[in-house]
Design a protein around this motif. Structure first.
Motif, mmCIF file in Angstrom:
data_model
loop_
_atom_site.group_PDB
_atom_site.id
_atom_site.type_symbol
_atom_site.label_atom_id
_atom_site.label_comp_id
_atom_site.label_asym_id
_atom_site.label_seq_id
_atom_site.Cartn_x
_atom_site.Cartn_y
_atom_site.Cartn_z
ATOM 1 N N TYR A 16 0.301 -4.843 16.996
ATOM 2 C CA TYR A 16 -1.105 -4.586 16.656
ATOM 3 C C TYR A 16 -1.999 -5.740 17.072
ATOM 4 N N GLN A 33 9.409 2.858 9.692
ATOM 5 C CA GLN A 33 7.937 2.766 9.726
ATOM 6 C C GLN A 33 7.404 2.851 11.155
ATOM 7 N N SER A 34 6.535 1.920 11.531
ATOM 8 C CA SER A 34 5.848 2.059 12.816
ATOM 9 C C SER A 34 6.757 1.945 14.028
ATOM 10 N N TYR A 55 0.837 -1.211 0.000
ATOM 11 C CA TYR A 55 0.000 0.000 0.000
ATOM 12 C C TYR A 55 0.870 1.257 0.000
ATOM 13 N N TYR A 111 4.435 12.813 10.873
ATOM 14 C CA TYR A 111 4.350 11.372 11.151
ATOM 15 C C TYR A 111 4.854 10.560 9.942
ATOM 16 N N GLU A 150 5.037 7.460 0.303
ATOM 17 C CA GLU A 150 3.976 7.378 1.314
ATOM 18 C C GLU A 150 3.127 8.654 1.346
HETATM 19 N N1 GLN Z 1 3.812 4.585 7.791
HETATM 20 C C1 GLN Z 1 2.984 3.423 7.932
HETATM 21 C C2 GLN Z 1 1.513 3.827 7.923
HETATM 22 O O1 GLN Z 1 1.190 4.896 8.383
HETATM 23 C C3 GLN Z 1 3.345 2.725 9.192
HETATM 24 C C4 GLN Z 1 2.527 1.500 9.437
HETATM 25 C C5 GLN Z 1 3.260 0.366 10.066
HETATM 26 O O2 GLN Z 1 4.484 0.259 10.032
HETATM 27 N N2 GLN Z 1 2.499 -0.560 10.579
HETATM 28 O O3 GLN Z 1 0.687 3.092 7.492
#
Ligand code: GLN
Length: 351
Positions: free
Chosen positions: A279, A100-101, A64, A227, A196
């Motif tokens: 998650y 990333q997250s 995505y 972010y 992104e």
């Molecule tokens: N930058 C990604 C997002 O906002 C981070 C998501 C992730 O690493 N789970 O979807």
């Protein structure tokens, strides 16, 4: 008689000096943690894990974010950094991937440095959502709306708490803070950011929902942009393992010796990682591994063994919850072999 007594005293003094010397030199090598793991053991365990899992092909790169779909899905690296700064690495550990997250952990740390833990808890919370990390339904349904700092909504709210006169100042503060946690300067992977930023309509929608519930604390789109940048910071497995080791080392970077995270905030960060770091895969992770951890859709997972060190595995293919498949398998294997599972009394030497 006197002579003998003198000899006993002399022996006592020598033993005392020797003991003091040995413990002083031990504490010089390992000033903070009495439990950092032994090198040879860790080395052989990660070699075994690497061989066992290197041909694993389950999972699929995140797509995505278009950039992530292009990353070589065979990349595989393992890095461990201990609280006494031993570094053990294997495989693709110099490849710079987007954090990333996993960035969410360190923005949370920075927000708590600035505002104190209780304020952050009040503004964001720490409840698992049981839903996908980007779920708008969780924002509507959860009483706090933000959920926790590791789902996108809660993370955007956490980013919005960082102070600064403008977006540039806030972003620079975040980036330089991450660098202090890593012990070296980190940089943005511009192509990840562009990829992104061009596709993050879902995160913008989350920020608008948060605004509806009064749970975002700066301009919503500005917060999403900062972010998105924080998620696009490049790290390699070794750098990320040092960031994890800083958490394991009570907030002190084991390489630079700098106290980057307040010790009183460490349990809040690690407990949030334990309940929400993977998650809606967090329960299964706790069941199998028993360590606080954080994943990112770039393919990295960092797991923290408090007082001991951190293990990072980088391998891009993900499961349905967005967690690297191979990283989960390898960390589970290593954790079992090294008796790191926090919920097992053997993690503190119980036999
Ligand atoms: N930058 C990604 C997002 O906002 C981070 C998501 C992730 O690493 N789970 O979807």
């Amino acid at each position: 008689m006197f002579k003998n007594h003198g000899r006993v005293q002399a022996t006592y003094v020598i033993v005392l000096i020797a003991t003091t010397f040995i413990s002083a030199s031990l504490s010089a090598q390992n000033p903070r943690s009495p439990v950092a793991p032994r090198r040879e053991l860790v080395e052989s365990v990660i070699k075994e894990a690497y061989e066992k899992y290197k041909t694993e092909t389950k999972g699929k790169n995140a797509d995505y974010i278009p950039y992530l779909a292009q990353v070589d899905s065979k990349l595989f690296g393992i890095a461990i950094v201990t609280t006494d700064n031993q570094v053990l690495t294997l495989g693709d550990v110099k490849y710079s991937f987007s954090i990333q997250s996993i960035s969410k952990v360190f923005t949370l740390a920075l927000a708590m440095q600035e505002l104190g833990a209780e304020k952050v808890f009040e503004k964001v919370g720490s409840e698992p959502t049981g839903r996908a990390f980007n779920s708008p339904i969780a924002v509507v349904d959860m009483p706090s709306h933000t959920g926790n700092p590791f789902v996108n909504a809660g993370a955007i709210a956490t980013t919005s708490l960082i102070s600064g006169n403008d977006a540039t100042e806030k972003w620079n503060k975040i980036l330089s803070y991450y660098g202090r946690v890593a012990g070296e300067k980190l940089t943005l992977i511009d192509d990840v950011y562009k990829s992104e930023a061009a596709t993050n309509t879902g995160n913008k929608a989350l920020s608008m929902l948060l605004a509806k519930y009064d749970r975002i604390y700066a301009d919503p789109f500005e917060s999403v942009d900062i972010y998105t940048k924080q998620c696009s910071v490049g790290v390699n497995a070794e750098q990320l393992a040092r960031m994890g080791a800083t958490l394991a080392n009570n907030g002190i970077n084991p390489a630079t010796g700098e106290q980057v995270i307040k010790p009183e905030n460490i349990p809040h960060i690690l407990s949030t990682m334990a309940v929400a770091g993977l998650y809606d895969g967090s329960g299964g992770w706790a069941w199998h591994v028993g360590l606080p951890a954080k994943s990112g859709v770039g393919g990295g997972i960092v797991a923290v063994a408090p007082g001991k060190g951190a293990i990072v595995v980088f391998a891009p293919p993900l499961d349905d919850a967005g967690n690297s498949v191979k990283a989960q398998e390898v960390i589970e294997f290593v954790t079992q072999k090294l008796h790191y599972n926090l919920y097992s009394p053997s993690s503190v030497g119980w036999k």
